[in-house]
Design a protein around this motif. Sequence first.
Motif, short mmCIF file in Angstrom:
data_model
loop_
_atom_site.label_atom_id
_atom_site.label_comp_id
_atom_site.label_asym_id
_atom_site.label_seq_id
_atom_site.Cartn_x
_atom_site.Cartn_y
_atom_site.Cartn_z
N PHE A 143 0.84 -1.20 0.00
CA PHE A 143 0.00 0.00 0.00
C PHE A 143 0.88 1.25 0.00
O PHE A 143 0.63 2.22 -0.73
CB PHE A 143 -0.91 0.02 1.23
CG PHE A 143 -2.11 -0.89 1.12
CD1 PHE A 143 -2.32 -1.68 0.00
CD2 PHE A 143 -3.04 -0.95 2.14
CE1 PHE A 143 -3.41 -2.51 -0.10
CE2 PHE A 143 -4.15 -1.79 2.05
CZ PHE A 143 -4.34 -2.57 0.93
N SER A 144 1.92 1.24 0.84
CA SER A 144 2.83 2.39 0.92
C SER A 144 3.53 2.61 -0.42
O SER A 144 3.62 3.74 -0.91
CB SER A 144 3.87 2.16 2.02
OG SER A 144 3.26 1.93 3.26
N GLU A 145 4.04 1.54 -1.00
CA GLU A 145 4.72 1.64 -2.29
C GLU A 145 3.78 2.17 -3.36
O GLU A 145 4.17 2.99 -4.20
CB GLU A 145 5.28 0.29 -2.71
CG GLU A 145 6.55 -0.10 -1.99
CD GLU A 145 7.33 -1.17 -2.74
OE1 GLU A 145 7.01 -1.42 -3.92
OE2 GLU A 145 8.25 -1.75 -2.14
N ASP A 146 2.54 1.69 -3.35
CA ASP A 146 1.59 2.11 -4.38
C ASP A 146 1.31 3.60 -4.31
O ASP A 146 1.21 4.28 -5.34
CB ASP A 146 0.28 1.32 -4.23
CG ASP A 146 -0.67 1.55 -5.38
OD1 ASP A 146 -0.32 1.19 -6.51
OD2 ASP A 146 -1.75 2.12 -5.14
N GLU A 147 1.19 4.14 -3.09
CA GLU A 147 0.94 5.58 -2.95
C GLU A 147 2.16 6.39 -3.40
O GLU A 147 2.01 7.42 -4.06
CB GLU A 147 0.60 5.92 -1.49
CG GLU A 147 0.29 7.40 -1.26
CD GLU A 147 -0.93 7.88 -2.05
OE1 GLU A 147 -0.97 9.08 -2.38
OE2 GLU A 147 -1.83 7.06 -2.34
N LEU A 148 3.36 5.92 -3.08
CA LEU A 148 4.57 6.62 -3.52
C LEU A 148 4.66 6.60 -5.04
O LEU A 148 5.03 7.61 -5.67
CB LEU A 148 5.80 5.97 -2.90
CG LEU A 148 5.96 6.15 -1.38
CD1 LEU A 148 7.02 5.22 -0.83
CD2 LEU A 148 6.29 7.60 -1.05
N LEU A 149 4.32 5.47 -5.66
CA LEU A 149 4.31 5.40 -7.13
C LEU A 149 3.24 6.30 -7.72
O LEU A 149 3.43 6.91 -8.78
CB LEU A 149 4.09 3.95 -7.58
CG LEU A 149 5.28 3.00 -7.40
CD1 LEU A 149 4.85 1.56 -7.63
CD2 LEU A 149 6.40 3.39 -8.36
N PHE A 150 2.11 6.40 -7.02
CA PHE A 150 1.03 7.28 -7.48
C PHE A 150 1.51 8.74 -7.51
O PHE A 150 1.24 9.48 -8.44
CB PHE A 150 -0.18 7.14 -6.55
CG PHE A 150 -1.36 7.99 -6.94
CD1 PHE A 150 -2.21 7.58 -7.95
CD2 PHE A 150 -1.61 9.20 -6.30
CE1 PHE A 150 -3.30 8.37 -8.33
CE2 PHE A 150 -2.68 9.99 -6.67
CZ PHE A 150 -3.53 9.57 -7.68
N ILE A 151 2.26 9.13 -6.47
CA ILE A 151 2.82 10.49 -6.42
C ILE A 151 3.81 10.69 -7.56
O ILE A 151 3.79 11.71 -8.25
CB ILE A 151 3.50 10.75 -5.06
CG1 ILE A 151 2.46 10.74 -3.93
CG2 ILE A 151 4.25 12.09 -5.08
CD1 ILE A 151 3.08 10.78 -2.54
N LEU A 152 4.67 9.69 -7.78
CA LEU A 152 5.69 9.81 -8.82
C LEU A 152 5.09 9.90 -10.22
O LEU A 152 5.62 10.60 -11.08
CB LEU A 152 6.64 8.61 -8.76
CG LEU A 152 7.68 8.61 -7.65
CD1 LEU A 152 8.43 7.29 -7.62
CD2 LEU A 152 8.67 9.75 -7.86
N ASN A 153 3.99 9.21 -10.44
CA ASN A 153 3.39 9.15 -11.77
C ASN A 153 2.34 10.22 -12.02
O ASN A 153 1.75 10.26 -13.10
CB ASN A 153 2.77 7.77 -12.00
CG ASN A 153 3.81 6.67 -12.00
OD1 ASN A 153 4.95 6.89 -12.39
ND2 ASN A 153 3.44 5.48 -11.56
#
Length: 580
Positions: A143-153
């Motif tokens: 979940f944490s990784e997905d949110e960080l990727l969401f910010i990056l993308n």
Amino acid sequence: MATSVARAEQSSLNGIIYEPQTKKLTDLPTELLEHILCFPVLKHVDVCNVSCCCKRLQDVCHGRGKVWEHQYKIRWPRLQRFYRQNESCDWLREYITRHRVGIQIRRTVESISKRFFTEVPCVGQVLGDSFAEIESLGMPEHFSEDELLFILNSEKRKSLTLKYYAKKILYFLRQQNILRSLKTFLEKPAEQQSALEGAVLVDQYCNPLADITLESISEQIDDMAEKAKKMLRMNNPSHPSLRVTNSDCVIEDFELQRQVLWALNAVLYEQLQYKGNECDYYNPLNSYIHQVLLRRTGIPISLSVLYLTLARKLGVQLEPVNFPNHFLLRWCQRPRGSEDIYDFVYIDAFGKGKQLKAKECEYLIGHQVTADYYSAISTTEVLLRMVGNLLNIGKRGEGNEKSYQLLRDSLDLYLTINPDNVQYLLLQARLYFHLGIWPEKVLDILQHIQALDPSQHGAVGYLVQHTLEHIQHKKHPVTPEVKRRNAPEHLEVQYSVGLIMKHKRSGYNCVIYGWDPKCTMSQEWITTMRVHQLSSGANQPFYNVLVQDGTCRYAAQGMPHIHQQGAHWFYAVKDLPMKA
């Protein structure tokens, strides 16, 4: 229509009035309601509002139903791979948890910039604290990784600072997880350790933002093994390798083994055109297994890991040999258990699978070696050799961001595998001290070195003293004096706070956040860093600069060399380590 009119007329004649029947939304079948509520235009807020209307719609929108499953998968499509098909799951609870994690992650990332510039800690400390905050959430890591990727993308150009720190956190987060996986791998019995799996972990740690998995690497190697089987089938349709389904099956007949190696060479070097990278030997990409498969080139050890894995998939057991300057494999020509170096054929995966006798191996390096260098080594020793190569490449670097990062990553890996190596522990402490990061960790490393080797007290004492000064300075920062560039003593200062600079030698970008009219460091620091070799020595302006990799440096003004590029001014500054 005619029938309806006729019925209405007949009803009028009979004196009876029929009203058309009306169906409510809630009268529709559950499947149809679910289909309607899964329309793309409806968001989670709409579903919440609908479910509050009545008991019927609340039941349709229950947590384990299709409506919330659709909302969850539409909003976070990357998370679908963590669920099995048709898995029964409380999607509403998953949605709420993921939503809350997203809010917390965003708050943490947004706070990094503020903490970095107000509390003035090192960036490593800020990232470490942020990682601890994320861990303390107690939520699934994906979940944490997905949110960080969401910010990056995200496409918002205004969020560049947010993206920068999200990338740092994601890099840090993934590396910590990979280190844990590596430690678990090292705890396995030696016979259960795969050189390929170890190589993938090294690759993942050095490239944590890349999409590298053991499954994807294994699939590519399986495809290569199938090509080799096809080649074998053409020459020997009854070859036992064609029936091998796992790496535990071993072919004992030497002639059948020879046929396997022939087919392997034909596929790997002739059909797929793999080769040793002689032109760019010290490129770190040669050590990353996913890049070896992508570029079809590598160095002896990475090509040997590939060759070894393929041979075992086809039923031939080869052993890794830690030959100096040129990694080799050996193939036993006698019954198992022999340690006579002349009972083996040595395979040079870098040299297109060429088979060598013991003494022929010495021609590869130009000098004689003892029999010890022909011995087989463990998977752990293979990883140490692989990481050691990356370490040497990092040390050969030009002091730029990439070489520093490679040096840090390879030191982390090496000391995870071999935590008591005093030489590399001291190098790690010096590197962290040089970059001005992790002062508390530097002290822990130095304490460990002192316990392992008391003879290192000279180097350890120097670093302890200056690290403690750095920590004390952080706890009791001196109130900064107000400096004005128009003051007579500051006339030589040519550049102001906020200017974007470019390093003349290393090429990294940085921004000025402070300056001194003369070097304010101690005489010991000036001597250690060879400031006297500069054209004006310490008697010139020095600048505090924040580098694009997050580290801080103390740079001399040097020779003016200004040019304009776009909307920014770039200036070549002489690089010196961070002001401690």
